[in-house]
Structure formats: structure tokens, C-alpha cells
Design a protein around this motif. Sequence first.
Motif, mmCIF file in Angstrom:
data_model
loop_
_atom_site.group_PDB
_atom_site.id
_atom_site.type_symbol
_atom_site.label_atom_id
_atom_site.label_comp_id
_atom_site.label_asym_id
_atom_site.label_seq_id
_atom_site.Cartn_x
_atom_site.Cartn_y
_atom_site.Cartn_z
ATOM 1 N N VAL A 21 0.865 -1.187 0.000
ATOM 2 C CA VAL A 21 0.000 0.000 0.000
ATOM 3 C C VAL A 21 0.897 1.231 0.000
ATOM 4 C CG1 VAL A 21 -1.756 1.295 1.253
ATOM 5 C CG2 VAL A 21 -1.855 -1.209 1.197
ATOM 6 N N VAL A 22 0.745 2.066 -1.001
ATOM 7 C CA VAL A 22 1.546 3.276 -1.145
ATOM 8 C C VAL A 22 0.646 4.489 -0.933
ATOM 9 C CG1 VAL A 22 3.029 4.618 -2.682
ATOM 10 C CG2 VAL A 22 3.052 2.114 -2.804
ATOM 11 N N GLU A 23 1.069 5.394 -0.063
ATOM 12 C CA GLU A 23 0.336 6.634 0.170
ATOM 13 C C GLU A 23 1.268 7.813 -0.104
ATOM 14 O OE1 GLU A 23 -1.469 6.765 3.995
ATOM 15 O OE2 GLU A 23 -2.621 4.916 3.705
ATOM 16 N N ILE A 24 0.903 8.638 -1.061
ATOM 17 C CA ILE A 24 1.656 9.845 -1.412
ATOM 18 C C ILE A 24 0.800 11.030 -1.012
ATOM 19 C CG2 ILE A 24 2.679 11.156 -3.309
ATOM 20 C CD1 ILE A 24 3.038 8.493 -4.795
ATOM 21 N N ASP A 25 1.257 11.793 -0.037
ATOM 22 C CA ASP A 25 0.445 12.867 0.551
ATOM 23 C C ASP A 25 1.275 14.148 0.659
ATOM 24 O OD1 ASP A 25 -1.436 14.376 1.858
ATOM 25 O OD2 ASP A 25 -1.445 13.196 3.702
ATOM 26 N N ASP A 36 0.712 -4.148 -10.606
ATOM 27 C CA ASP A 36 -0.745 -4.080 -10.516
ATOM 28 C C ASP A 36 -1.299 -4.824 -9.305
ATOM 29 O OD1 ASP A 36 -0.279 -6.664 -11.313
ATOM 30 O OD2 ASP A 36 -1.528 -6.584 -13.118
ATOM 31 N N ALA A 37 -0.445 -5.494 -8.557
ATOM 32 C CA ALA A 37 -0.888 -6.206 -7.354
ATOM 33 C C ALA A 37 -0.769 -5.346 -6.099
ATOM 34 C CB ALA A 37 -0.076 -7.481 -7.175
ATOM 35 N N ALA A 38 -0.399 -4.090 -6.239
ATOM 36 C CA ALA A 38 -0.314 -3.164 -5.099
ATOM 37 C C ALA A 38 -1.529 -2.235 -5.119
ATOM 38 C CB ALA A 38 0.992 -2.372 -5.163
ATOM 39 N N HIS A 39 -1.484 -1.207 -4.288
ATOM 40 C CA HIS A 39 -2.548 -0.193 -4.276
ATOM 41 C C HIS A 39 -1.928 1.146 -3.939
ATOM 42 C CE1 HIS A 39 -6.020 2.207 -3.082
ATOM 43 N NE2 HIS A 39 -6.737 1.388 -3.833
ATOM 44 N N VAL A 40 -2.359 2.206 -4.641
ATOM 45 C CA VAL A 40 -1.757 3.524 -4.481
ATOM 46 C C VAL A 40 -2.839 4.563 -4.188
ATOM 47 C CG1 VAL A 40 -0.376 5.333 -5.580
ATOM 48 C CG2 VAL A 40 0.131 2.924 -6.040
ATOM 49 N N THR A 41 -2.547 5.436 -3.216
ATOM 50 C CA THR A 41 -3.403 6.577 -2.910
ATOM 51 C C THR A 41 -2.560 7.841 -2.989
ATOM 52 O OG1 THR A 41 -4.837 5.279 -1.444
ATOM 53 C CG2 THR A 41 -4.882 7.676 -1.182
ATOM 54 N N ILE A 42 -3.018 8.817 -3.752
ATOM 55 C CA ILE A 42 -2.302 10.081 -3.921
ATOM 56 C C ILE A 42 -3.230 11.218 -3.511
ATOM 57 C CG2 ILE A 42 -1.118 11.602 -5.547
ATOM 58 C CD1 ILE A 42 -0.564 9.150 -7.288
ATOM 59 N N THR A 43 -2.739 12.084 -2.627
ATOM 60 C CA THR A 43 -3.553 13.188 -2.118
ATOM 61 C C THR A 43 -2.732 14.471 -2.082
ATOM 62 O OG1 THR A 43 -4.709 11.600 -0.689
ATOM 63 C CG2 THR A 43 -5.065 13.937 -0.235
ATOM 64 N N ASP A 44 -3.299 15.572 -2.576
ATOM 65 C CA ASP A 44 -2.675 16.904 -2.494
ATOM 66 C C ASP A 44 -1.226 16.868 -2.970
ATOM 67 O OD1 ASP A 44 -4.855 18.484 -1.113
ATOM 68 O OD2 ASP A 44 -4.587 16.864 0.332
ATOM 69 N N GLY A 66 -0.666 -0.035 -14.085
ATOM 70 C CA GLY A 66 -0.161 0.022 -12.725
ATOM 71 C C GLY A 66 -1.260 -0.327 -11.737
ATOM 72 N N ALA A 67 -0.959 -0.244 -10.465
ATOM 73 C CA ALA A 67 -1.894 -0.618 -9.413
ATOM 74 C C ALA A 67 -3.159 0.232 -9.446
ATOM 75 C CB ALA A 67 -1.210 -0.477 -8.053
ATOM 76 N N ALA A 68 -4.214 -0.296 -8.841
ATOM 77 C CA ALA A 68 -5.447 0.468 -8.675
ATOM 78 C C ALA A 68 -5.125 1.779 -7.954
ATOM 79 C CB ALA A 68 -6.462 -0.349 -7.889
ATOM 80 N N LEU A 69 -5.745 2.855 -8.405
ATOM 81 C CA LEU A 69 -5.349 4.191 -7.963
ATOM 82 C C LEU A 69 -6.531 4.964 -7.408
ATOM 83 C CD1 LEU A 69 -3.231 6.513 -7.878
ATOM 84 C CD2 LEU A 69 -3.877 7.030 -10.235
ATOM 85 N N THR A 70 -6.305 5.584 -6.252
ATOM 86 C CA THR A 70 -7.220 6.576 -5.686
ATOM 87 C C THR A 70 -6.464 7.894 -5.627
ATOM 88 O OG1 THR A 70 -8.454 4.964 -4.357
ATOM 89 C CG2 THR A 70 -8.532 7.259 -3.641
ATOM 90 N N ILE A 71 -7.030 8.958 -6.170
ATOM 91 C CA ILE A 71 -6.297 10.221 -6.234
ATOM 92 C C ILE A 71 -7.251 11.394 -6.048
ATOM 93 C CG2 ILE A 71 -6.421 10.114 -8.768
ATOM 94 C CD1 ILE A 71 -3.747 11.666 -8.816
ATOM 95 N N GLU A 72 -6.848 12.341 -5.210
ATOM 96 C CA GLU A 72 -7.662 13.517 -4.922
ATOM 97 C C GLU A 72 -6.779 14.764 -4.870
ATOM 98 O OE1 GLU A 72 -9.675 12.903 -1.237
ATOM 99 O OE2 GLU A 72 -11.088 11.440 -2.060
ATOM 100 N N ASN A 73 -7.340 15.892 -5.297
ATOM 101 C CA ASN A 73 -6.695 17.204 -5.165
ATOM 102 C C ASN A 73 -5.241 17.174 -5.634
ATOM 103 O OD1 ASN A 73 -9.121 17.650 -3.850
ATOM 104 N ND2 ASN A 73 -8.230 17.823 -1.811
#
Length: 212
Positions: A21-25, A36-44, A66-73
Motif C-alpha cells: 500500500v503506497v500513500e503519497i500525501d 498491478d498487485a499493489a494499491h496507491v493513494t495520492i492526495t494533495d 499500474g496498481a489500482a489508484l485513488t487520487i484527490e486534489n
Amino acid sequence: PDGAARQPAAPSLVVETADTVVEIDHCIVGAVRVTDAAHVTITDSIVDATADSGVAYAGLDGKAAGAALTIENSTVIGKVHAAALEHVSNVLFFARQVAGDGFTGPVVSDRRQEGCVRFSYVPVGARVPRRYRCQPASDADALLVTPVFTSTRYGDPGYCQLSERSGPEITQGADDQAEMGAFHDLLQAQRETNLRVRLNEYLRFGLDAGIV
């Protein structure tokens, strides 16, 4: 010395392990390559491939999903290929497909039956899940509605800052009428509105004021 990237095609972050699980904040990063077997969240954040025709987000080979992506702002400069775009909100995808690059669109999600893209700028030709209040609203608007940056060179004072030439569809296009992209939380559109109201209230009779 001139601020140009030493290795513009090299990724800044490579994730090869599954179930990561990768979180970029609140970060500025270069291109991202994730299995593609990981998960990424990118915020601000800003994800910068140094060119709109570069690959900002993809699998390990730079072309596969690439991995499933959640991204905001956030602001993304370069093409995106994700297994899924689970949630996208207030995002600027500044990307351009070029002939022979192996991409089926500037922004591609393999699983388009799931996820949502809302209040974001998505370039023409993108293959993404269902959209809600995104720009441009139609292909005919694409030439008129596009993000324009003060600078896209890292280190410049106006790096990834939206120019007024972007138009209100972009500068006031987020879900709370702020700007799309990484500077969303500055609420600059609301600040300018508040300033204009106060100027009109307190300006001496016979004087005019403008915001430069």
C-alpha cells in the motif's frame, strides 16, 4: 543549473512487491511505476513525468497497467495507465497521447465498470470510469477548456500554478468551486471573491480597485 531534469524518462518511485500500500500525501514526485498487485493513494500532490507526453503512472514496464489508484486534489503531468481508477476527485490530468506510444488513450483505466471520476480535468481520448462534472464537458470544448500553467519546470516560483488563462471551468471547477489540482486547498477562487467584496465595502468613493 538550468533546472532541467537530469533523467526525464526515469521513474522516481518503483514498487515491485505485491500487496503493498503506497500513500503519497503533500508530495512532489516524478514518474511512478507500480505492480498491478499493489494499491496507491495520492492526495494533495504533484506527479510529474516532466512532459505531458511522458508516462506519469503505469506498471513496471512503463506501459502495462499500474496498481489500482485513488487520487484527490492532485496534478498529474504525463500519461496514466492504471488497473482501476477507484476514486478520482478534483484532479488535473495534463496528458497527451502521441503516435506509437503504445497507449490507447492519455489516461486509461482497465476496469471501467468500477470507480468514478468527478470534478476533474480529463483530456480527450481518455478511457476512464463514469464521469461526473468533469472538464471538458464535450470534445467540442476541448480547445477552449484546458489547464494553462504559469510554469511546468520544477523549481520555478510558479511551478504547476494555474494561470488565469485556464478559465473558470478549471480555476473554479472543483467540488467546492475551488481550483482543480494540487493547489485546491488554497481556496484561491474563494479568497479572490471575498477580497472583491471587501474592496467594494471599504473603498473610498470615486476610487476603483483591481486585483493584479
